[in-house]
Design an enzyme around this catalytic site. Structure first.
Site, PDB file in Angstrom:
ATOM      1  N   GLY A  11       0.808  -1.212   0.000  1.00 40.68           N
ATOM      2  CA  GLY A  11       0.000   0.000   0.000  1.00 40.68           C
ATOM      3  C   GLY A  11       0.841   1.262   0.000  1.00 40.68           C
ATOM      4  O   GLY A  11       0.394   2.315   0.463  1.00 40.68           O
ATOM      5  N   GLY A  14      -0.430   4.600  -1.237  1.00 43.48           N
ATOM      6  CA  GLY A  14      -1.466   5.252  -0.448  1.00 43.48           C
ATOM      7  C   GLY A  14      -0.886   6.233   0.551  1.00 43.48           C
ATOM      8  O   GLY A  14       0.336   6.382   0.682  1.00 43.48           O
ATOM      9  N   GLY A  17       1.006   4.251   3.690  1.00 42.53           N
ATOM     10  CA  GLY A  17       2.153   3.503   3.195  1.00 42.53           C
ATOM     11  C   GLY A  17       3.213   4.387   2.587  1.00 42.53           C
ATOM     12  O   GLY A  17       4.418   4.158   2.775  1.00 42.53           O
ATOM     13  N   TYR A 137     -16.450  -3.677   4.581  1.00 45.85           N
ATOM     14  CA  TYR A 137     -15.076  -3.315   4.948  1.00 45.85           C
ATOM     15  C   TYR A 137     -14.775  -3.771   6.373  1.00 45.85           C
ATOM     16  O   TYR A 137     -13.709  -4.342   6.649  1.00 45.85           O
ATOM     17  CB  TYR A 137     -14.917  -1.804   4.826  1.00 45.85           C
ATOM     18  CG  TYR A 137     -13.536  -1.286   5.140  1.00 45.85           C
ATOM     19  CD1 TYR A 137     -12.477  -1.508   4.276  1.00 45.85           C
ATOM     20  CD2 TYR A 137     -13.303  -0.551   6.304  1.00 45.85           C
ATOM     21  CE1 TYR A 137     -11.212  -1.013   4.562  1.00 45.85           C
ATOM     22  CE2 TYR A 137     -12.042  -0.054   6.597  1.00 45.85           C
ATOM     23  CZ  TYR A 137     -10.997  -0.286   5.722  1.00 45.85           C
ATOM     24  OH  TYR A 137      -9.736   0.202   6.010  1.00 45.85           O
ATOM     25  N   ASN A 166     -10.246   7.900  11.965  1.00 52.96           N
ATOM     26  CA  ASN A 166     -10.211   8.506  10.627  1.00 52.96           C
ATOM     27  C   ASN A 166      -8.862   9.179  10.372  1.00 52.96           C
ATOM     28  O   ASN A 166      -8.480  10.102  11.098  1.00 52.96           O
ATOM     29  CB  ASN A 166     -11.329   9.540  10.495  1.00 52.96           C
ATOM     30  CG  ASN A 166     -12.702   8.918  10.502  1.00 52.96           C
ATOM     31  OD1 ASN A 166     -13.064   8.214  11.451  1.00 52.96           O
ATOM     32  ND2 ASN A 166     -13.488   9.160   9.472  1.00 52.96           N
ATOM     33  N   TRP A 203     -23.746  16.039   3.030  1.00 52.27           N
ATOM     34  CA  TRP A 203     -24.521  14.840   3.375  1.00 52.27           C
ATOM     35  C   TRP A 203     -24.848  14.776   4.857  1.00 52.27           C
ATOM     36  O   TRP A 203     -24.040  15.138   5.713  1.00 52.27           O
ATOM     37  CB  TRP A 203     -23.717  13.598   3.001  1.00 52.27           C
ATOM     38  CG  TRP A 203     -23.904  13.135   1.586  1.00 52.27           C
ATOM     39  CD1 TRP A 203     -24.194  13.915   0.499  1.00 52.27           C
ATOM     40  CD2 TRP A 203     -23.817  11.794   1.098  1.00 52.27           C
ATOM     41  NE1 TRP A 203     -24.289  13.145  -0.624  1.00 52.27           N
ATOM     42  CE2 TRP A 203     -24.061  11.834  -0.291  1.00 52.27           C
ATOM     43  CE3 TRP A 203     -23.559  10.578   1.707  1.00 52.27           C
ATOM     44  CZ2 TRP A 203     -24.047  10.691  -1.080  1.00 52.27           C
ATOM     45  CZ3 TRP A 203     -23.535   9.423   0.926  1.00 52.27           C
ATOM     46  CH2 TRP A 203     -23.787   9.487  -0.450  1.00 52.27           C
ATOM     47  N   ARG A 210     -16.996  12.192  14.907  1.00 52.77           N
ATOM     48  CA  ARG A 210     -15.847  11.436  14.425  1.00 52.77           C
ATOM     49  C   ARG A 210     -14.559  11.936  15.076  1.00 52.77           C
ATOM     50  O   ARG A 210     -14.472  13.085  15.527  1.00 52.77           O
ATOM     51  CB  ARG A 210     -15.717  11.555  12.895  1.00 52.77           C
ATOM     52  CG  ARG A 210     -16.851  10.920  12.102  1.00 52.77           C
ATOM     53  CD  ARG A 210     -16.831   9.407  12.222  1.00 52.77           C
ATOM     54  NE  ARG A 210     -17.894   8.800  11.426  1.00 52.77           N
ATOM     55  CZ  ARG A 210     -19.105   8.502  11.892  1.00 52.77           C
ATOM     56  NH1 ARG A 210     -19.422   8.783  13.156  1.00 52.77           N
ATOM     57  NH2 ARG A 210     -20.005   7.936  11.112  1.00 52.77           N
ATOM     58  N   ASP A 270     -25.868   9.332   7.807  1.00 53.22           N
ATOM     59  CA  ASP A 270     -24.801   9.848   8.672  1.00 53.22           C
ATOM     60  C   ASP A 270     -23.715   8.812   8.920  1.00 53.22           C
ATOM     61  O   ASP A 270     -22.597   9.155   9.306  1.00 53.22           O
ATOM     62  CB  ASP A 270     -25.373  10.248  10.039  1.00 53.22           C
ATOM     63  CG  ASP A 270     -26.037  11.611  10.016  1.00 53.22           C
ATOM     64  OD1 ASP A 270     -25.540  12.502   9.312  1.00 53.22           O
ATOM     65  OD2 ASP A 270     -27.062  11.773  10.706  1.00 53.22           O
TER      66      ASP A 270
END
Length: 316
Positions: A11, A14, A17, A137, A166, A203, A210, A270
């Site tokens: 990864g 990304g 990584g 996931y 996150n 949204w 979070r 949400d």
């Protein structure tokens, strides 16, 4: 780890990584291996086995994953479950078969139940139903960490299993179909400012809460845990502080210079009501995050504007 040890980082294209590989090389590790998908297809068991047989990594950071926000998860539940599950199984099999001494498998706090008591403790795993919008996931990540723990129990494999909240920051992408919430907000507000828009629709209700951690702190936490943990137990990797998406949007808007009106499309989901980690175990190893959220948002806004100026956002 010694400077000439072969160290695998999957990864590496990304966000996490890429930062880890860059840091390891900067710290003098001379054999940081970052195979491309063409060199090692993680969803193809034979491809993974051939690569491991040829390169024989001594240590492995298994970071590759199909990732995305709510929209991406809802659009492709098969991909998020199947690709992440196959990738983890093949990598763990190869690590065992080819004698990797120690590995780190990066997870996610989406493994915890939707109605998990807050802040989320590591022992809350599998105590209730998952959040439906990212269930595929989450199931893949749960199966992967349980498989790693089984290898530890049955074969003595040394495993480090951090569960980050996150992640955002340098190297993140800004594709609204794949991006996570913070980078998506950065794109939306910066674009609105540059286009002269005075209103924006986001949204959900904005009430979901979070927790965010900058990629620099994630890499620092992973390296700390890799040096100090080998018992196969999961460790939350976060800041222990959360905020509502509405408050996050306000902070991103301010950093981007947006002074218009924010509307909320309450017909959109949400996701999980709240995700905040208990970081007691993490702190017991001496970890403290260094990048506060406002500074991290400022950096991310700057990054996106630089990408816009160079015309690089088409691939981000």
């Amino acid at each position: 780890m010694q400077p000439d040890d072969p160290i695998l980082v999957t990864g590496a294209t990304g966000m996490v990584g890429g930062q880890l590989a860059q840091q390891l090389r900067g710290d003098g590790f001379q054999r940081v291996l970052t195979p491309t998908r063409q060199q090692m297809d993680l969803c193809d068991a034979a491809s993974v086995d051939r690569w491991f047989a040829q390169h024989r990594p001594k240590y492995a950071f298994l970071l590759a994953a199909q990732v995305g926000g709510i929209a991406a998860n809802v659009a492709d539940p098969v991909g998020f479950l199947e690709n992440n599950l196959l990738s983890a199984v093949h990598q763990l099999q190869a690590c065992h078969r080819h004698g990797v001494e120690k590995l780190l498998l990066l997870g996610s706090t989406c493994i915890y139940p939707r109605e998990c008591p807050q802040p989320m403790r590591e022992d809350s795993l599998l105590t209730g139903p998952l959040e439906p919008t990212n269930e595929g996931y989450a199931l893949a990540k749960i199966a992967a960490l349980r498989l790693a723990q089984a290898y530890h129990t049955q074969h003595g494999m040394q495993c480090v299993l951090p569960m980050p909240c996150n992640i955002y920051g340098t190297g993140d992408h800004f594709d609204l179909q794949r991006s996570h919430v913070l980078s998506a907000l950065v794109k939306r507000f910066v674009d609105a400012v540059e286009q002269g828009s005075d209103e924006i629709t986001l949204w959900g209700t904005g009430s979901a809460r979070r927790e965010f951690i900058h990629v620099d702190d994630v890499v620092a936490g992973m390296r700390l845990l890799f040096d100090r943990v080998d018992d196969g137990q999961i460790v939350n990797l976060g800041t222990g502080e959360d905020l509502s998406i509405a408050e996050l949007a306000t902070r991103v808007a301010a950093a981007a210079g947006f002074t218009g009106t924010i509307h909320w499309d309450t017909s959109r989901p949400d996701g999980m009501p709240r995700k905040c980690t208990d970081v007691t175990r993490l702190k017991s190893f001496g970890f403290e995050p260094r990048v506060d959220l406002d500074e991290g948002i400022r950096r991310t806004v700057q990054q996106y504007r630089r990408l816009n100026e160079t015309g690089s956002t088409s691939n981000k």
